[in-house]
Motif scaffolding. Structure first.
Motif, short mmCIF file in Angstrom:
data_model
loop_
_atom_site.label_atom_id
_atom_site.label_comp_id
_atom_site.label_asym_id
_atom_site.label_seq_id
_atom_site.Cartn_x
_atom_site.Cartn_y
_atom_site.Cartn_z
N GLU A 1 3.57 -27.79 -16.95
CA GLU A 1 3.18 -26.39 -16.84
C GLU A 1 1.78 -26.26 -16.27
N ARG B 1 2.27 -13.24 -7.43
CA ARG B 1 3.24 -13.24 -8.54
C ARG B 1 3.62 -11.81 -8.94
N CYS C 1 12.75 -22.76 -17.49
CA CYS C 1 12.45 -22.38 -18.87
C CYS C 1 13.69 -22.55 -19.73
N LYS D 1 13.21 -19.31 -12.93
CA LYS D 1 12.52 -18.13 -12.41
C LYS D 1 11.82 -18.49 -11.10
N HIS E 1 -1.63 -20.06 -14.29
CA HIS E 1 -1.55 -19.14 -13.16
C HIS E 1 -2.95 -18.85 -12.65
N GLU F 1 6.97 -20.44 -6.15
CA GLU F 1 6.78 -21.00 -7.49
C GLU F 1 8.13 -21.04 -8.20
N ILE G 1 8.49 -23.09 -21.27
CA ILE G 1 8.51 -23.69 -19.93
C ILE G 1 8.79 -25.18 -20.05
N MET H 1 7.71 -26.95 -13.85
CA MET H 1 7.56 -26.04 -12.73
C MET H 1 7.03 -26.79 -11.52
N THR I 1 9.99 -22.11 -11.73
CA THR I 1 9.73 -22.41 -13.14
C THR I 1 11.05 -22.55 -13.88
N LYS J 1 5.31 -25.87 -7.22
CA LYS J 1 4.95 -24.93 -6.16
C LYS J 1 5.26 -25.58 -4.82
#
Length: 852
Positions: free
Chosen positions: A848, A766, A808, A759, A851, A804, A820, A823, A806, A825
């Protein structure tokens, strides 16, 4: 002025009136203020015999009236009684049937609004006619707030002498204008109305009246003008007392009080050495003029609703199709000048327009809970060329990403206009959309000077709102070797509607066409097309050798595989009486890429049927970019120069500097093949290092260069590594993100192999609009996606944004454990992202993170 001509109050007015005199004087100052309510007394207007009469506020009753007869009184009483009975009966019927009160309120509101609008329009037309009949001095004294153009603009000169000439020649010019309306505008209006199932439109009577046009000022250009031409602009204002009747569907209607105001350009070219020293004229409006008129008769009475709006819009469009750029009215003045040189289109370049997005627009729709949002779309006007973006429903921050191209035929005093509208669903042809704002017109000459204009513009006529537009200028060349470079650039844009060349076509005439009917000559017209673009000539009555002398312009995507298709039809039978197909690749091989007045043998026609036409092909070439004034190009140059240093130390420096920022160090994946990778990437970065090369020469550098598959480490945190390609295109205002593959996803339970997917979100925020998602790959710890995603974002926003990523697993949702896997950034202010090659690298997955 002769003794027999009608006299007008103020016409002989020289000195200001003496207030002490007994004679009443009605000034023009009061009615000329549009914002004020209608005055009690309107200006004096001349009657048929030249005697002025004073009108009341209604405009129907004169001071001297004849006493009504008994018969008139009886009819008046009967009409009043009938009107009262109709009103009371309608109210009784609504109550008897149990209908909603809205059935009464809605017609009343619509009727009152229509009457008020009609009174306002009638008042403006009366004022305009009074101004047209008065002398310029009287207009200035009476209308201080609406002075002629020569007062406002120092380079615009007075031309009262020209107005006197127009008054003298207007009766003769009247016949020419009447012929133009009958032969050119009437068939086009009839064709446009036929699209709405309204057939049978024709003019019955055309009387343009005795009031001539008035020129408010004239401007002569003496700079940046070819030595073989003279260019001048005229501030034209025409408020006529015309009387035009027409029939539509057998119903009679009329047009009165026709008005038009706009800047008319007159081009005298070419200059010749024999009298009259000028070979011809080209007359046209630079932009759509302001047009207003009043519909009368049964058509106006039967407006139910929208017919008046539809007729008005179509008539305005057809006038634009005749005399608004790129359409011109050519007039030949000498036999020495060929029709080709005067009537063949000569575009100076192409303006590529990119309407990116808008933000903070007004909310025009009304919902149950109050103010809703809007359904915005944008309209772009370049002369008569109009483009419309798609409508985005229920959004005050729309992202259109709309591209279009406009042919530019003059760069002097030509502007591009933008307007934003809120779409409302109504009957076809009825204008009910609400305006969300307009942009100040952008001078095309300024775009040519800068090469590229990329900016946010604040909306006018709106409380708030901004629009992001990008304009780029392309000049035209006659060198076929320039074709490949522009083709590479259009491929890089990945916008299929963009062109690489411009085709100019001049249809001169045809000879010896075959008969479509027995013992009768055809009524031929010609249709020429390139891809989906179609243009049509006028129809010539009963002629097997018609002379059209009309020019057209087409945008061409790729001349190598496109053709000009021509068909000639007989209007009465709609039969095809001649065809011809001309491959444009043939034109590339001609000298100067043009063919002048050549005969072509028609197919599916007679043995001697020929078509005479001229063709000219020009290749697009990006205009010179003024880097000092364009921040985007400075950023691009900076990133290219930075990439040169990165090429020299691509393995250690670029990767080690990001070791703490989650990007994989270079030694692990390419420890055995490091030199080979440098050999692959260095030419790309070296090619993009030159800020002088156009974007088309760098197209090859856009290819994604994936790193070798060999990797033996699950990353710094043991969660695996992901390979990404990130690139930002300044020209497209787009961020491209490609997810190639993931390696070494940890397998904690051999019986539960993950089903990974990825994702993407843009931070901060977001938002759902920024969410992107790959497909799910079942039971795989080393999935390969090669999935690409796009974001429409400006360079300023890009520098403040993070990506970002991610990873999963789909199986985690049912096991109660977090789905998850890992991830990260990625800050998007990395200069490598804005290079032509972009950022291509492996990244370590992180644990993880919460947020923000």
């Amino acid at each position: 002025c002769s003794d027999n001509s009608p006299t007008v109050p103020l016409a002989d007015f020289v000195d200001p009136p003496n207030p002490g005199e007994d004679e009443p004087f009605v000034p023009l100052a009061e009615p000329l203020k549009m914002s004020e309510p209608a005055a009690a007394v309107a200006p004096a207007t001349p009657t048929a015999n030249g005697t002025p009469t004073d009108q009341t506020a209604s405009g129907n009753n004169t001071v001297a009236t004849k006493p009504g007869s008994d018969e008139d009184s009886i009819f008046s009483i009967l009409y009043t009684v009938g009107k009262k009975v109709a009103i009371v009966g309608s109210i009784y019927l609504v109550g008897y049937m149990g209908w909603s009160v809205a059935w009464l309120i809605a017609p009343v509101i619509l009727s009152v609004a229509r009457d008020q609008l009609g009174k306002t329009s009638e008042k403006k037309r009366d004022i305009a006619k009074a101004s047209a009949l008065a002398s310029e001095k009287d207009v200035i004294l009476a209308r201080i707030d609406e002075l002629p153009a020569w007062v406002y603009f120092p380079d615009v000169e007075r031309c009262e002498w020209l107005n006197k000439i127009l008054k003298q020649v207007w009766p003769n010019a009247n016949h020419f204008a009447r012929t133009l309306v009958k032969e050119t505008i009437e068939p086009n209006v009839a064709l446009a109305l036929a699209n709405y199932k309204l057939n049978g439109f024709r003019f019955d009577r055309i009387i343009l009246g005795t009031i001539p046009p008035r020129i408010g000022g004239v401007k002569i250009y003496d700079k940046n003008v070819d030595r073989n031409e003279i260019i001048m602009d005229l501030d034209l204002f025409y408020a006529s007392d015309c009387d035009i009747n027409f029939y539509l569907h057998g119903v009679k209607g009329g047009i009165k009080d026709f008005q038009i105001h706009g800047w008319v350009r007159v081009v005298m070219k070419p200059l010749i050495r024999s009298m009259p020293l000028v070979g011809g004229l080209q007359i046209f409006f630079l932009n759509n003029p302001n047009i207003d008129f009043n519909l009368v008769g049964v058509i106006d009475f039967m407006d139910m609703p929208g017919l008046s709006d539809l007729l008005r819009r179509i008539i305005v469009e057809q006038i634009g199709n005749v005399m608004v750029l790129p359409n011109k009215l050519p007039i030949s003045l000498s036999e020495e000048v060929s029709a080709v040189s005067l009537k063949m289109p000569e575009p100076e370049g192409i303006l590529r327009i990119h309407v990116v997005e808008a933000k903070d627009l007004m909310k025009k729709d009304i919902s149950v809970l109050g103010k809703g949002k809007s359904d915005p779309y944008a309209i772009i006007n370049v002369g008569a060329q109009e483009f419309r973006t798609q409508t985005i429903d229920n959004n005050v921050n729309p992202k259109w990403d709309y591209w279009c191209e406009a042919c530019i035929f003059t760069t002097i005093g030509h502007y591009i206009g933008f307007s934003l509208w809120d779409y409302d669903q109504t009957m076809p042809g009825v204008q009910s959309d609400d305006v969300l704002g307009r942009l100040a017109s952008i001078d095309i000459a300024s775009v040519i000077k800068k090469g590229v204009v990329d900016t946010w513009l604040t909306l006018e006529e709106a409380k708030h709102g901004m629009v992001h537009v990008r304009l780029q200028w392309y000049k035209l060349t006659a060198n076929p070797n320039d074709l490949q470079s522009i083709l590479l650039e259009t491929q890089l844009l990945r916008v299929t509607s963009m062109s690489s060349a411009v085709l100019s076509v001049f249809i001169d005439s045809a000879r010896h066409l075959k008969q479509a009917r027995h013992n009768s000559k055809p009524d031929p017209y010609l249709v020429c097309s390139v891809n989906k673009q179609k243009q049509q000539t006028a129809m010539i009555m009963r002629d097997d050798s018609p002379v059209w002398e009309q020019g057209f312009t087409f945008l061409v995507s790729n001349p190598d595989n496109e053709s000009l298709n021509i068909k000639i039809f007989d209007q009465k039978t709609e039969k095809d009486i001649g065809q011809y197909t001309y491959p444009l690749v043939t034109l590339l091989k001609q000298f100067n890429m043009e063919v002048i007045q050549q005969p072509f043998q028609l197919q599916k026609s007679g043995p001697e049927s020929k078509l005479y036409m001229s063709l000219s092909l020009r290749i697009l070439q990006p205009g010179e970019i003024e880097k000092e004034s364009d921040g985007l190009e400075q950023v691009a140059a900076l990133t290219r120069s930075t990439s040169v240093k990165a090429a020299e130390v691509v393995a250690p420096t670029l990767k080690d500097s990001q070791a703490s920022g989650k990007r994989l160090s270079a030694e692990s994946p390419i420890s055995e093949e490091g030199p080979a990778v440098v050999a692959k990437i260095s030419p790309v970065l070296s090619a993009s290092a030159s800020s002088e090369k156009p974007i088309s020469e760098l197209a090859s550098s856009v290819l994604t260069h994936r790193f070798p598959d060999a990797t033996n480490s699950p990353g710094e945190h043991g969660l695996g590594r992901i390979q990404l390609s990130i690139r930002y295109s300044n020209q497209r205002q787009k961020l491209d993100v490609t997810i190639h593959k993931i390696m070494k996803i940890p397998l904690r339970d051999p019986s539960n192999i993950p089903d990974p997917y990825v994702k993407l979100y843009l931070l901060p925020g977001r938002s759902k609009e920024s969410k992107r998602k790959t497909g799910v790959i079942k039971d795989n710890c080393n999935p390969v996606y090669d999935a690409s995603f796009e974001y429409l974002i400006s360079i300023g926003e890009l520098r403040q944004t993070q990506l970002e990523v991610t990873v999963c697993t789909q199986k985690g949702f049912l096991s109660g454990v977090s789905p998850i896997i890992g991830m990260l950034k990625i800050p998007l202010d990395d200069v490598e992202i804005t290079t032509q090659a972009g950022l291509n690298s492996w990244f370590d997955l992180q644990p993880e993170m919460r947020h923000d």
